[in-house]
Design a protein around this motif. Structure first.
Motif, PDB file in Angstrom:
ATOM      1  N   ARG A  19       0.832  -1.195   0.000  1.00  0.00           N
ATOM      2  CA  ARG A  19       0.000   0.000   0.000  1.00  0.00           C
ATOM      3  C   ARG A  19       0.876   1.257   0.000  1.00  0.00           C
ATOM      4  N   ILE A  73       0.987   4.302  -2.664  1.00  0.00           N
ATOM      5  CA  ILE A  73       0.754   5.707  -2.277  1.00  0.00           C
ATOM      6  C   ILE A  73       1.976   6.552  -2.663  1.00  0.00           C
ATOM      7  N   VAL A 109       2.785  15.921   1.125  1.00  0.00           N
ATOM      8  CA  VAL A 109       1.705  14.982   1.485  1.00  0.00           C
ATOM      9  C   VAL A 109       2.312  13.619   1.844  1.00  0.00           C
ATOM     10  N   LEU A 128       1.961  11.127   5.084  1.00  0.00           N
ATOM     11  CA  LEU A 128       1.246   9.852   4.943  1.00  0.00           C
ATOM     12  C   LEU A 128       2.137   8.616   5.048  1.00  0.00           C
ATOM     13  N   ARG A 153      -9.029  16.181   3.678  1.00  0.00           N
ATOM     14  CA  ARG A 153     -10.067  15.503   2.896  1.00  0.00           C
ATOM     15  C   ARG A 153      -9.820  13.997   2.763  1.00  0.00           C
ATOM     16  N   LEU A 154      -8.686  13.537   3.241  1.00  0.00           N
ATOM     17  CA  LEU A 154      -8.379  12.103   3.149  1.00  0.00           C
ATOM     18  C   LEU A 154      -8.914  11.368   4.371  1.00  0.00           C
ATOM     19  N   PRO A 155      -9.372  10.126   4.213  1.00  0.00           N
ATOM     20  CA  PRO A 155      -9.839   9.364   5.384  1.00  0.00           C
ATOM     21  C   PRO A 155      -8.681   9.093   6.341  1.00  0.00           C
ATOM     22  N   ARG A 214      -7.769   6.559   7.968  1.00  0.00           N
ATOM     23  CA  ARG A 214      -7.122   5.233   7.887  1.00  0.00           C
ATOM     24  C   ARG A 214      -5.936   5.248   6.915  1.00  0.00           C
ATOM     25  N   LEU A 215      -5.905   6.274   6.049  1.00  0.00           N
ATOM     26  CA  LEU A 215      -4.863   6.310   5.015  1.00  0.00           C
ATOM     27  C   LEU A 215      -3.560   6.817   5.624  1.00  0.00           C
TER      28      LEU A 215
END
Lengths: 242, 188
Positions: B4, B8, B39, B43, B171-173, B175-176
């Motif tokens: 994942r 990303i 970003v 993340l 705006r990102l959930p 969990r990400l």
């Protein structure tokens, strides 16, 4: 890029030759001789003038401003002549601008050579040389994702316009409209990337070490000759100006 | 999880390249090629964030313009600064993100000015060239001119990128992303 493919080893060697040449040669004649040899090398490797055209195309947007800035405007160089009675011409500035332009030409040529490297072979040999496989996979996925992003930007822009987004005329309106286009594009790209990652993980990618077809790199006689030609391009200016 | 993060990272890399290409094509006075890096710093785990930043420059040098390869060090420094600032919780509110953008801009100026002077003679693809030319014509040295031009452009580009990154992150959930994201914006 279509046309003959250059071996990744040869591209690595020519990049090192380029860096060494840019560091070693400081004077205009030496650098000009090296640039000429390097361009011949790139043309011989790609077997077309495409590499030359691309390198010159990348250099011109730098060379013209460099000549204008240092040859005319830069007050740190003495005025050697005046054109049309008023425009100052600074010959030392012109020489400096030419040296920098030649360096950019050689560096552009080195970067353009990588466009002629077979991507599959590059990935395979990178893994073989011990490059982290996760980074190699990241590069391959990024190249695929890159093709989709411009379409998404276009779609989001049209959707926002349909919703009445003020996108012009005038710079102010376009700057205000910028986040409402960029933010949805970035968010949707990241979400899609994450869901694709999860999807690939459920199919087994990453559950064990990433496996690739690890064929031993083939070193052809032609590759060895091209590596040697690279070194010849580096020593040629010394032969011309001992 | 590793797969994942790779995907990303690849998305952040693709965003850096595409937005950077658009800015270069339109000759905008900003670069916009660090939104993905900032970003990604929030993340992703640091190894992926830093790898993605360096790969952005190398790939942009081949795909967009060789000019970008020379600034690999800047991308690396920006990624490290963004990772550090994220750990310190700078991406919680708009004002702290703005401050983070200014700090990232200063790091970027410190790393990119020597490259700009020594390799490109103070000329760049963005609007910096016009500022540098003006400062040179007034008798300033090349180093001072390049530094002045970079400060002007970077202090617009990096805070804008940091604010855009904050908008994206909101705006990102939740969990990400990697665990440090929770410490970065736990309350938001």
């Amino acid at each position: 890029m279509n046309g003959p493919r250059i071996s990744p080893v040869v591209a690595c060697d020519w990049t090192l030759v380029c860096c060494a040449g840019v560091i070693l040669f400081g004077s205009l004649p030496e650098l000009a001789a090296f640039a000429l040899c390097y361009l011949c090398l790139a043309v011989s490797g790609s077997r077309s003038l495409a590499a030359l055209r691309l390198a010159v195309g990348f250099t011109l947007p730098f060379a013209l401003p460099l000549l204008a800035v240092h040859g005319i405007l830069n007050a740190n160089f003495a005025v050697s002549a005046r054109l049309f009675g008023g425009v100052p011409i600074r010959s030392a500035g012109m020489d400096y601008a030419l040296v920098i332009s030649l360096r950019i030409l050689v560096l552009s040529c080195a970067a353009v050579i990588w466009r002629f490297v077979d991507p599959d072979r590059l990935m395979r040999e990178s893994v073989h040389l011990g490059f982290p496989r996760s980074v190699v996979v990241m590069l391959a996925v990024a190249l695929a994702t890159m093709r989709m992003v411009p379409n998404r930007i276009r779609a989001v822009y049209l959707a926002q316009q349909a919703r009445g987004l003020p996108s012009g005329p005038g710079l102010g309106a376009r700057v205000r409209a910028f986040p409402s286009v960029v933010v949805p594009v970035v968010v949707s790209t990241l979400l899609e990337g994450a869901s694709r990652g999860e999807m690939m993980a459920t199919r087994g990618l990453g559950s064990c070490a990433f496996k690739m077809a690890l064929l031993a790199p083939v070193v052809a006689v032609g590759d060895v000759a091209q590596v040697l030609l690279g070194f010849l391009a580096l020593i040629a200016p010394f032969l011309v100006w001992p | 999880m590793k797969t994942r993060w790779i995907f990303i990272s690849a998305s952040c890399l693709a965003l850096n390249l595409t937005l950077g290409k658009i800015a270069a094509m339109l000759s905008l006075p900003v670069y916009l090629d660090t939104i993905g890096t900032i970003v990604g710093a929030v993340l992703l785990p640091p190894f992926y964030a830093v790898s993605m930043a360096v790969m952005t420059s190398l790939l942009a040098g081949i795909v967009i313009n060789p000019y970008f390869v020379a600034f690999s060090g800047s991308q690396l420094a920006i990624a490290l600064a963004a990772v550090g600032l994220c750990r310190l919780g700078f991406f919680k509110a708009w004002w702290s993100a703005l401050l983070a953008g200014v700090l990232i801009a200063l790091v970027s100026v410190a790393v990119s000015t020597p490259v700009s002077v020594l390799l490109f003679g103070g000329v760049s693809l963005s609007g910096t060239t016009a500022i540098n030319a003006f400062l040179l014509a007034t008798g300033q040295s090349l180093w001072k001119s390049a530094f002045g031009g970079a400060v002007v452009v970077e202090t617009i580009d990096k805070p804008a990128s940091a604010l855009l990154a904050l908008l994206v992150l909101r705006r990102l959930p939740p969990r990400l992303g990697a665990p440090q994201r929770n410490t970065a914006e736990g309350e938001s």
